[in-house]
Design an enzyme around this catalytic site. Structure first.
Site, PDB file in Angstrom:
ATOM      1  N   CYS A  50       0.821  -1.210   0.000  1.00  0.00           N
ATOM      2  CA  CYS A  50       0.000   0.000   0.000  1.00  0.00           C
ATOM      3  C   CYS A  50       0.858   1.264   0.000  1.00  0.00           C
ATOM      4  O   CYS A  50       0.403   2.332  -0.420  1.00  0.00           O
ATOM      5  CB  CYS A  50      -0.945   0.001   1.198  1.00  0.00           C
ATOM      6  SG  CYS A  50      -0.108  -0.091   2.795  1.00  0.00           S
ATOM      7  N   ASN A  51       2.095   1.150   0.478  1.00  0.00           N
ATOM      8  CA  ASN A  51       2.948   2.336   0.576  1.00  0.00           C
ATOM      9  C   ASN A  51       4.024   2.424  -0.493  1.00  0.00           C
ATOM     10  O   ASN A  51       4.685   3.445  -0.624  1.00  0.00           O
ATOM     11  CB  ASN A  51       3.626   2.388   1.943  1.00  0.00           C
ATOM     12  CG  ASN A  51       2.686   2.856   3.030  1.00  0.00           C
ATOM     13  OD1 ASN A  51       1.770   3.631   2.770  1.00  0.00           O
ATOM     14  ND2 ASN A  51       2.880   2.380   4.239  1.00  0.00           N
ATOM     15  N   SER A 107      10.375   3.006   5.784  1.00  0.00           N
ATOM     16  CA  SER A 107       8.925   2.863   5.969  1.00  0.00           C
ATOM     17  C   SER A 107       8.300   4.128   6.539  1.00  0.00           C
ATOM     18  O   SER A 107       8.993   4.978   7.122  1.00  0.00           O
ATOM     19  CB  SER A 107       8.621   1.695   6.908  1.00  0.00           C
ATOM     20  OG  SER A 107       9.049   0.478   6.353  1.00  0.00           O
ATOM     21  N   GLY A 187     -15.927   0.548  19.687  1.00  0.00           N
ATOM     22  CA  GLY A 187     -15.747   1.123  18.365  1.00  0.00           C
ATOM     23  C   GLY A 187     -15.348   0.034  17.389  1.00  0.00           C
ATOM     24  O   GLY A 187     -15.007  -1.085  17.781  1.00  0.00           O
ATOM     25  N   GLY A 189     -13.624   1.140  14.191  1.00  0.00           N
ATOM     26  CA  GLY A 189     -12.874   1.831  13.145  1.00  0.00           C
ATOM     27  C   GLY A 189     -11.489   1.244  12.940  1.00  0.00           C
ATOM     28  O   GLY A 189     -11.134   0.197  13.490  1.00  0.00           O
TER      29      GLY A 189
END
Length: 425
Positions: A50-51, A107, A187, A189
């Site tokens: 993803c990076n 990173s 939560g 998220g």
């Protein structure tokens, strides 16, 4: 043999562009073979996360422009667009870059460990697709060894630098054996999802996820073997929980002092560890004043993270030194391999000359020629053949004024201690 490392990452491009140049798992094998064949590259591997998206390749004559053109065409980009957001490293620079990536020094989160596993996946994908080859394989193995040494010999990955991981690490300071602990996560998220994954990996005994909608809570809890509840059910489960970590978007507190007091009585004042990551807060501040409650806010976590980041920066300096050493050692081995290849080819040539002269000598012996004469002539003929090509090349170099080549020949043939005599033999 030369190496190239080409890529785009979180430092050079926004997420929408990184998404455009990512290689989906199902297209990776075909992309690897096309890249090898269409760019005349001997060996190639692709790392796509993803990076970052990076290509590692080895070529007899590195051709960066051909590589850039292929990448731009594959992803429907212009060369100008690509050059504006990419980077390219060659030879020792490519080796250093790969080692820095694998060690987590390049990173978004300094020292994060997942990238090494992703690098190993890239190696395996290239191996499966048949695009790896001996040189790139050696580079990957050296990269893995150096990254492992960085992990072993420095503290680059020891201290948590994410809110989610910091919360889990603090819980381990309160409850040394998480297998006996129950965690309530409020939560559903991204942050709570990371917390849940870290707790699961640390072996927490039980996970309960509370959320406004049961479906979201189930989506998060079921893969981890946890339980999903609604927010209004929290008072019924709170006494069972040793760890409470909350991160919602609620404008008002979800957990009040009264509910925690009742839970503590049921727990007979067994300690509770709470982390309130939300802004505004999910847990009333007064809860922190209760005996047997350890309450941390997101500000507390950020202080821990800042200290840990400073610690990782110190470790990164030591890691860079290990990577410099790893690069030097690999390049030395690569140069040695190049010498081995030259020696192998010269040996094949010399052995062919030997076999030819030996066959002539044997034929003469079979015809009854004197053995001592045959041996002397074979030795002279073989010596002349072995010296012919080097002699021609040295004379040419001397005529061209290449003194450095003559000095190298002097060293190559170890002639410093050899005295010459006048005349010819």
């Amino acid at each position: 043999m030369g190496f190239l490392a080409f890529g785009i990452n979180h430092k050079t491009a926004a997420v929408d562009l990184r998404e455009r140049v990512a290689f989906a798992p199902e297209q990776l094998a075909d992309a690897l073979r096309r890249l090898r064949d269409e760019t005349m590259t001997q060996e190639v591997a692709i790392l796509s996360t993803c990076n970052r998206t990076e290509i590692y390749c080895s070529q007899d004559h590195p051709d960066a422009e051909r590589l850039l053109n292929w990448f731009a065409g594959f992803h429907g980009m212009t060369l100008e667009e690509l050059r504006g957001c990419s980077y390219l490293h060659s030879d020792a620079g490519a080796v250093t870059h790969m080692m820095r990536v694998a060690a987590g020094l390049d990173s978004m989160v300094l020292g994060e460990p997942q990238i090494l596993g992703q690098m190993k996946d890239a190696w395996q994908s290239a191996r499966t697709a048949g695009t790896l080859g001996p040189y790139l394989d050696r580079l990957f193995q050296s990269t893995f060894n150096t990254a492992k040494q960085v992990r072993t010999d420095t503290a680059i990955g020891e201290n948590p630098v994410s809110v989610a991981f910091a919360a889990v690490s603090l819980s381990r300071q309160i409850f040394s054996d998480l297998k006996r602990s129950t965690a309530l996560l409020i939560g559903a998220g991204e942050t709570i999802a990371l917390v849940a994954r870290h707790l699961f990996e640390q072996g927490v005994g039980r996970i309960i996820v509370a959320n406004r909608t049961l479906e979201r809570a189930e989506l998060l809890s079921e893969p981890l073997g946890g339980q999903a509840i609604l927010l209004n059910q929290i008072p019924d489960f709170l006494a069972q929980c040793d760890i409470v970590i909350s991160s919602t978007a609620s404008p008002l507190p979800i957990l009040g002092k009264g509910a925690v007091e009742r839970a503590l009585k049921q727990r007979r004042h067994k300690p509770m560890f709470m982390v309130d990551i939300a802004v505004p807060r999910d847990i009333e501040p007064e809860v922190g004043g209760l005996a047997d409650v350890y309450l941390y806010t997101v500000d507390d976590l950020h202080e821990v993270i800042e200290d840990n980041l400073r610690s990782r920066q110190d470790a990164a300096e030591a890691a860079e030194r290990l990577i410099d050493l790893g690069t030097q050692e690999f390049m030395q081995r690569l140069r040695a391999l190049a010498a081995v290849d030259v020696l192998r080819r010269y040996r094949v040539k010399a052995e062919a000359m030997r076999d030819q002269e030996l066959a002539k000598a044997q034929a003469r012996l079979e015809r009854g020629a004197d053995a001592s004469v045959v041996m002397a002539e074979m030795a002279r003929a073989l010596t002349n053949k072995l010296l012919h090509d080097p002699s021609v090349q040295l004379k040419q170099m001397s005529a061209e004024g290449r003194a450095e080549a003559l000095a190298l020949a002097q060293e190559l043939f170890a002639l410093d201690d050899v005295t010459t005599t006048q005349g010819e033999s």
